[in-house]
Structures are given as C-alpha cells and as structure tokens.
Design an enzyme around this catalytic site. Structure first.
Site: not given
Ligand code: GLY
Length: 554
Positions: A433-434, A453-454, A88, A382, A362
């Site tokens: 993050s997700s 998908g955020g 990350r 992102n 992503t």
């Molecule tokens: N940038 C999307 C995430 O890491 O959740």
C-alpha cells in the site's frame, strides 16, 4: 444536568486550551458527526475512530468500506503506546501468482480491477472490533449505532459522489445489486438524492450483535462467498474465518528535530517518506530558492519511490530491508547523487519500464480526544467504489485492492506504480500500500495527518511534513499546491496550480518532464496540537467535502 460547549468551525478551527479539547477531521461531515457523538457519549479517540470508520463505510462508499481495508495508527496517552493496526486486505488462498495474466503472460485488462475476482479479503470489520475491544471504552453496539442509522436513513448525493461515480459507472452497471443501491435507474443519481443502504445496515447490525464474527462467519460470510463465487470470484469461507488484523511497530523517522511516526510495511508509506526525508535532511532546504528546493524534493521522491518498486512488499512474506533503506550512509549516498542543475533520468537509477494509468480513491481521518489519545487512519477500497461489486444480500461493496499487488512484475498498476517480486501475488499475502497515516512531534507541537490519493499519498504527506517543519498550521498543509514524482513514469506530476509557470520553465530547463494532472488531487484531514499555547487546530482539505471540528467536552 450534563452540558457542554461545542464550537464548530468548518474547514479550520482553533480554540483556547483550557479545560478539555478534542478534534476530528474527516472527509465527510456525517462521519465527523459520528465521531463527535461517540466522544460526547464518553467514548475515547479509539471508539470515535471505530465509529468514524463504520460511518465512512456508509457515507463515503467510493473511498472505503467494510468490504475494504486500512491502517489505524494509534497513540495511547496513558502509556504512550504507539502501534499500527494493520487491517489490510489479504489475497484469498486460491490466488495465484499469474491469476490476472493470459496464456501469453499479458495482463488481462480490468481483471484485477473490476468485479469480485479483484477483491482481497476485507480487514475493516476486524479493525473496527480490534480498536473497540483493545483500546476503547464503549461497546461495539454503541460505536456502530451512528453508521447503522446513517445507512438506514440514507445520505445525500454530493458533487464528489457524482464525479467518482462517473469514473466507475460502466463497471457498476454490470452488477445489478450495486446499481440498485448506488445508481438511479442505471443513471448517476441527482445531487441531494438519498442513498439508503438497508442491507448494509443489516450487516452492521449483525456485527453489532455478534462482533466481527458476524461478518467473517455465519450468514453474512456465507452470502458473500456464494455471491463472489457466482460472479467469478475465488473467496472461500475459510479465507474470511482466518482473517486477522496484525499489530505492527510503526516506522519512526527523525527529520530536523521532528519525530515522525508512520506506517510500516505492508504500507510503503513510512519507509518511502522516511527515505525521502533522510535524503532531504542532507540539504539545508531553507538556503535554496523555491524552485531549486522543489527540484531537490522531486529528486528525493524519485529515489525513494525507486526503492519502493524494488524492495517493498508484505513483511510476512518477504524480507523488507527496512534498516538499509533508512540507513544514514545509504541515504547520504542517494543525496550525493542529486545534481542541483539536472534531473536524473529514472532509467539511470534502474532500467524498469512501465506504462501510465490513473485512478485514485481512499479516505483519511484524524482524531484526538480530551486525554490526548490520537488516531490517524487511512482506509481504502482502492479505486472509487472499489471493484464495483456488492455481494448480494449483504450490502458489502468489495474492494479491488488485488490491483495493488504487482500483478505482473515491472508492469504498472492503476496508479502507474511498478513493483517486483517482493509485491507479487501469493495466497494470504497483503498487497503493498501507499497509505501513510502519520504523527509528527516536536517539543511544542504534535501533528496528525494523512490523505487518500493512490501512489501520490506519500508525496502529499511528505509535502505536509515539510510544511509542518516550516512552522505552518494544518490549514496550510491541506491546501498546499501539490507535485509528485514516483520514479516511473519518469515525469513530475502536478495538480492544477501545483507549479507556477516560471517554476515549470526552470524545471523543464533542468530536464524534467512535466505532466499536469487534469484536476486537483488529495483530500488531507489534519490536526495540530500546539502544546505550549494549548491550542488545537484542525483542517479539512479544501479540495474535498470534509469537515474539521475542534470542540470542548465536559
Ligand atoms: N489502494 C491504495 C493503497 O493502498 O495505496
């Protein structure tokens, strides 16, 4: 003479077990091909994952890149080691808590999204090297070769490229170095036209020669820092030099006899999905009609995303109460608070307020090799095309992952997600993050899945897990109609066709606010190994342009 049988089945495939099967599902046919080439050269799943990561950085520049970050969840067959490689991005050391706020304390529009000030220190180059050095069989030079060739030869513009470029073109036009590579005379390039990335090929070649030091030190690092600073960014050479991936223990969840292995903080994915599944484990979902089942799942999502906002952040900076969030009694209490007839207003769970914004990109890929080594990786820069900024002379498109921090406590980010102090900006910290690369395992099946998908990544993977639990194959997981609740905004989001009109009517009568997203979302790449039958299935989301292959190797 060496020979092999290669069975290519687009979107979904299966073959009978016998000698040695492997499978790859990625969001781009050229990245799938890069992985196949590496396996054919004698590389393992980890080499293939490194090659796919580099290839996606070239051919899917709107989704991930060496200017971005990600998580590689790996399983090594020889000793069953499972680990999450955390690549990350980190906040530059000159970051400050309020760096995106004006004097009055209000968020300055676009500052955490556009241009180099929005960029965290990338982790992908270190991740690629870590995979190859610690788990692979081939050299970095060999695994980077397909991506270098693709950057030199160019890739063809697709409908997806054009759609995502339309979303970011106004930002990209502000940066001539980016516009030169990704636009045609400041316009969206025509379908099929070639995007050649000579500078990126050169940077990858430098990495092939010098390892990740070729990125984090020396001429490439100097060029990136100079370009970032000249355009309002705050990177220093030391930020790059000090970047390191971290190996972390994954989150393990048990749901109805399925062992689920997923990512730990700084991704919220494993914990949020785990908490939702623990809540759902209190219900016999099969006994409910489909719409009541959806109501229960939505309420579980609401509660799990609420705790995401309150508690989750970089574990190297904040204490994340992982055990409590997944605790049986705690999640049982959350399950008991679900009213089968009524939606629980999110503000009854807490009084956080927010505004909604949208945006998503992503990428995810899944790999299994002939030895049973496997990788689920979700990578990101992102928003589509990240910050829109290419560091001059390097070809490196920088992320805008700083927006994944809680830029201002309790104020929504680009995904409408809110966060609190746990995810506040601090120098060297990783934004929450997700991303949710995940393995599933029962006595007879193994699943490998994930999606971009955020904020909706976690709910998409959750729906995939529930479909796996029903016994369905990956073609079904990737095609499922999708719906989502993330606590705030207090609404059930669904893609076109995600809820039938009768389901919408029932959910509304229970008090849910429904919001149709104006398009379909997600791009899941999934593999399933059916141990008993010796079959492998692989599937690529029909919403995307990816390719899933199952094939034999000698
Ligand atoms: N940038 C999307 C995430 O890491 O959740």
């Amino acid at each position: 003479m060496k020979f092999y049988f290669l069975f290519i089945l687009v979107f979904s495939a299966y073959v009978s077990a016998e000698p040695k099967q492997a499978a790859i599902a990625t969001a781009h046919p050229l990245a799938t091909q890069a992985g196949i080439d590496i396996l054919q050269q004698g590389g393992n799943a980890f080499d293939a994952a490194a090659a796919i990561t580099a290839s996606l950085a070239v051919v899917e520049p709107y989704s991930s890149g060496i200017g971005g970050g990600g998580f590689w969840l790996i399983h090594r067959a020889s000793d069953h080691k499972q680990v999450m490689i955390d690549g990350r991005e980190r906040a530059p050391m000159r970051s400050t808590h309020d760096m995106y706020l004006d004097k009055a304390g209000n968020t300055i529009k676009g500052l955490s999204l556009n241009g180099p000030l929005a960029a965290g220190i990338p982790g992908v180059p270190a991740g690629i090297e870590h995979l190859v050095k610690h788990y692979g069989r081939l050299s970095l030079k060999e695994v980077l070769a397909p991506a270098i060739k693709q950057a030199q030869a160019g890739f063809a513009v697709t409908a997806r490229y054009r759609k995502l470029m339309a979303y970011r073109i106004e930002v990209i036009k502000q940066y001539p170095d980016t516009a030169r590579v990704f636009l045609d005379e400041y316009k969206i390039p025509a379908l099929g036209s070639l995007i050649v990335q000579a500078d990126l090929a050169q940077t990858l070649t430098t990495m092939a020669k010098h390892g990740s030091q070729g990125f984090y030190q020396g001429a490439v690092a100097e060029a990136m820092v100079a370009s970032v600073k000249a355009n309002g960014g705050i990177w220093e050479l030391d930020d790059l030099d000090k970047y390191q991936v971290v190996e972390r223990a994954p989150i393990i969840i048990d749901y109805n006899g399925i062992t689920i292995t997923s990512v730990a903080p700084p991704s919220s994915g494993g914990i949020v999905m785990g908490q939702a599944l623990h809540i759902l484990g209190q219900f016999d979902l099969a006994q409910y009609d489909p719409v009541t089942r959806k109501h229960i799942i939505i309420e579980a999502m609401r509660r799990a995303y609420r705790d995401r906002a309150a508690y989750l952040g970089d574990p190297d900076f904040v204490k994340v109460p992982v055990e409590r969030l997944l605790d049986e009694e705690y999640t049982e209490g959350l399950a008991l608070s679900i009213d089968l007839d009524r939606a629980t207003p999110s503000h009854d769970l807490s009084d956080i307020t927010t505004t909604d914004q949208t945006g998503t990109d992503t990428t995810h890929f899944s790999v299994v090799d002939t030895d049973g080594n496997r990788v689920a990786a979700t990578l990101s820069i992102n928003l589509p095309f990240g910050s829109g900024f290419i560091a001059q002379g390097t070809g490196v498109l920088l992320n805008n992952e700083m927006d994944d921090f809680s830029v201002k406590p309790l104020t929504a980010n680009a995904y409408g997600l809110v966060g609190d102090h746990a995810n506040a900006i601090a120098p060297g910290k990783r934004p929450l993050s997700s991303m949710t690369p995940t393995f599933l395992e029962t006595d007879d099946r193994i699943g490998i899945l994930g999606t971009p998908g955020g904020s909706r990544i976690i709910s998409m993977v959750l729906l995939g897990v529930l479909d796996f639990a029903k016994g369905n194959p990956p073609q079904s997981w990737v095609s499922l109609p999708r719906y989502h609740h993330q606590y705030l905004p207090d609404e059930v989001q669904y893609e076109q066709g995600g809820l039938s009109s009768s389901e919408q009517a029932v959910l509304k009568s229970k008090g849910h606010v429904l919001k149709e997203k104006n398009r379909q979302y997600g791009n899941m790449q999934a593999i399933m190994i059916w141990k008993k039958r010796g079959l492998i299935f692989a599937a690529s989301d029909p919403r995307g342009e990816g390719r899933a292959n199952v094939f034999y190797l000698p």
